[in-house]
Design an enzyme around this catalytic site. Structure first.
Site, PDB file in Angstrom:
ATOM      1  CB  CYS A  11      -0.895   0.023   1.240  1.00  0.00           C
ATOM      2  SG  CYS A  11      -2.141  -1.245   1.275  1.00  0.00           S
ATOM      3  CB  ILE A  14       4.760   1.767  -6.335  1.00  0.00           C
ATOM      4  CG1 ILE A  14       6.164   2.378  -6.439  1.00  0.00           C
ATOM      5  CG2 ILE A  14       4.397   1.061  -7.635  1.00  0.00           C
ATOM      6  CD1 ILE A  14       6.350   3.360  -7.583  1.00  0.00           C
ATOM      7  NE  ARG A  35       4.887  -6.164   7.564  1.00  0.00           N
ATOM      8  CZ  ARG A  35       6.161  -5.804   7.568  1.00  0.00           C
ATOM      9  NH1 ARG A  35       7.106  -6.706   7.370  1.00  0.00           N
ATOM     10  NH2 ARG A  35       6.495  -4.538   7.729  1.00  0.00           N
ATOM     11  CG  HIS A  77      10.157  -8.032  -4.546  1.00  0.00           C
ATOM     12  ND1 HIS A  77      10.758  -7.180  -5.452  1.00  0.00           N
ATOM     13  CD2 HIS A  77       9.341  -7.242  -3.791  1.00  0.00           C
ATOM     14  CE1 HIS A  77      10.328  -5.950  -5.258  1.00  0.00           C
ATOM     15  NE2 HIS A  77       9.474  -5.958  -4.259  1.00  0.00           N
ATOM     16  CE  LYS A  95      12.896   1.016  -8.303  1.00  0.00           C
ATOM     17  NZ  LYS A  95      13.664   1.385  -7.107  1.00  0.00           N
ATOM     18  CG  ASP A 176      16.368   2.811  -4.293  1.00  0.00           C
ATOM     19  OD1 ASP A 176      15.299   2.265  -3.980  1.00  0.00           O
ATOM     20  OD2 ASP A 176      16.470   4.028  -4.470  1.00  0.00           O
TER      21      ASP A 176
END
Length: 325
Positions: A11, A14, A35, A77, A95, A176
């Site tokens: 949330c 992005i 979560r 991920h 990413k 990053d």
């Protein structure tokens, strides 16, 4: 085309942009998983999303979900990718798609086994300006590609607990912001660089704060990348051919490029797409891939970039806690 049902897993910033991209096209996300349940509820209320899961893993067993967008920290991920792909869900993952090439190889294998689409949400592969430049390059308008120069520097305060500098959240410049610079290179280079030299400056936490990278591929196209998390630089990509050079500013979400022609020095400014619509382009390309249309997600480039980043970190001897077992 079928209207696919999307779930967001996460949330954050992005995810908000994703929900806004759907709203811009008169659509909305089908569901939200997070979560922290309270955050998911607030997110759903904000964007009129009908379904919120009590437990984050419930999204994987929801038969209504077609595509999951994962936007949690990168070190989480692979665990979510395993669950989503095994459940037969198509996945667009923020990413860096994984921590390393080994994790990505596993995810690609799972996607193939379960006949689903896996893609990284790498905006460079979807923005119209890059597609326009690549098309003109492939048509030979600029001659042979020779050099690429990439600058990406941001200034982050020295808070060693935030995700940029935190080893436990897979912080550091390479994963990053370096992922954007290397994806930019791979978009234009004829093949993956097979010769890579680099230097690194570490933050006090042991993640890469700053890096310089030299690359060359078998076609002898060469590139430089300069990254920093504590020194602002212009976000500028320069692509040099023998007949012209191209400058693209404010990447990764660029919308304008300046082409300077070698012979007489005249300049051409081209525009394509809109920075504000970046997530809309990603959604469209992902849905086209799920529908079985021509490849518009470029997973092969994602794999090449992850291979490069993994090789670079191995040269540095830099690992994350998840890799130390």
């Amino acid at each position: 085309m079928k209207e696919y049902k999307w779930a967001t897993l996460g949330c954050g910033v992005i995810a908000n942009q994703l929900a806004q991209a759907f709203a811009a096209n008169g659509r909305k996300l089908y569901s939200v998983a997070n979560r922290t349940h309270e955050k998911a509820v607030a997110f759903a209320e904000k964007y009129g999303i009908d379904k919120v899961y009590d437990q984050i893993d419930d999204v994987f067993s929801d038969d209504e979900v077609d595509i999951i967008y994962i936007s949690t920290p990168h070190n989480t991920h692979i665990s979510y990718l395993r669950k989503a792909l095994r459940a037969g869900k198509h996945v667009l993952c923020e990413k860096s798609i994984t921590l390393n090439a080994e994790e990505l190889e596993e995810a690609v294998r799972l996607a193939e086994e379960h006949h689903v689409v896996l893609a990284e949400a790498m905006t460079i592969f979807h923005m119209p300006i890059y597609k326009e430049l690549r098309s003109r390059m492939d048509a030979g308008e600029f001659g042979e590609l020779r050099l690429l120069q990439m600058n990406f520097g941001s200034y982050k305060e020295y808070d060693m607990k935030n995700r940029f500098f935190n080893r436990n959240l897979a912080g550091g410049a390479l994963l990053d912001i370096g992922v954007y610079a290397l994806s930019f290179l791979r978009w234009f280079m004829s093949s993956k660089p097979d010769q890579i030299l680099s230097q690194v400056k570490y933050a006090p936490t042991g993640v890469d704060e700053q890096a310089s990278i030299l690359l060359k591929n078998k076609e002898e196209e060469m590139a430089t990348v300069i990254l920093s998390l504590h020194a602002k630089q212009p976000k500028r990509g320069t692509i040099s051919f023998d007949k012209a050079y191209i400058e693209l500013f404010e990447y990764p979400r660029g919308e304008e490029a300046i082409i300077t022609y070698t012979e007489d020095g005249h300049k051409e400014v081209i525009s394509a797409g809109s920075t504000d619509r970046a997530l809309e382009y990603e959604i469209a390309d992902m849905e086209a891939a799920v529908a079985g249309e021509a490849d518009r997600i470029h997973l092969d480039y994602t794999i090449d970039v992850m291979d490069m980043m993994t090789s670079i970190r191995k040269d540095w001897g830099m690992t994350y806690p998840e890799e130390e077992h």
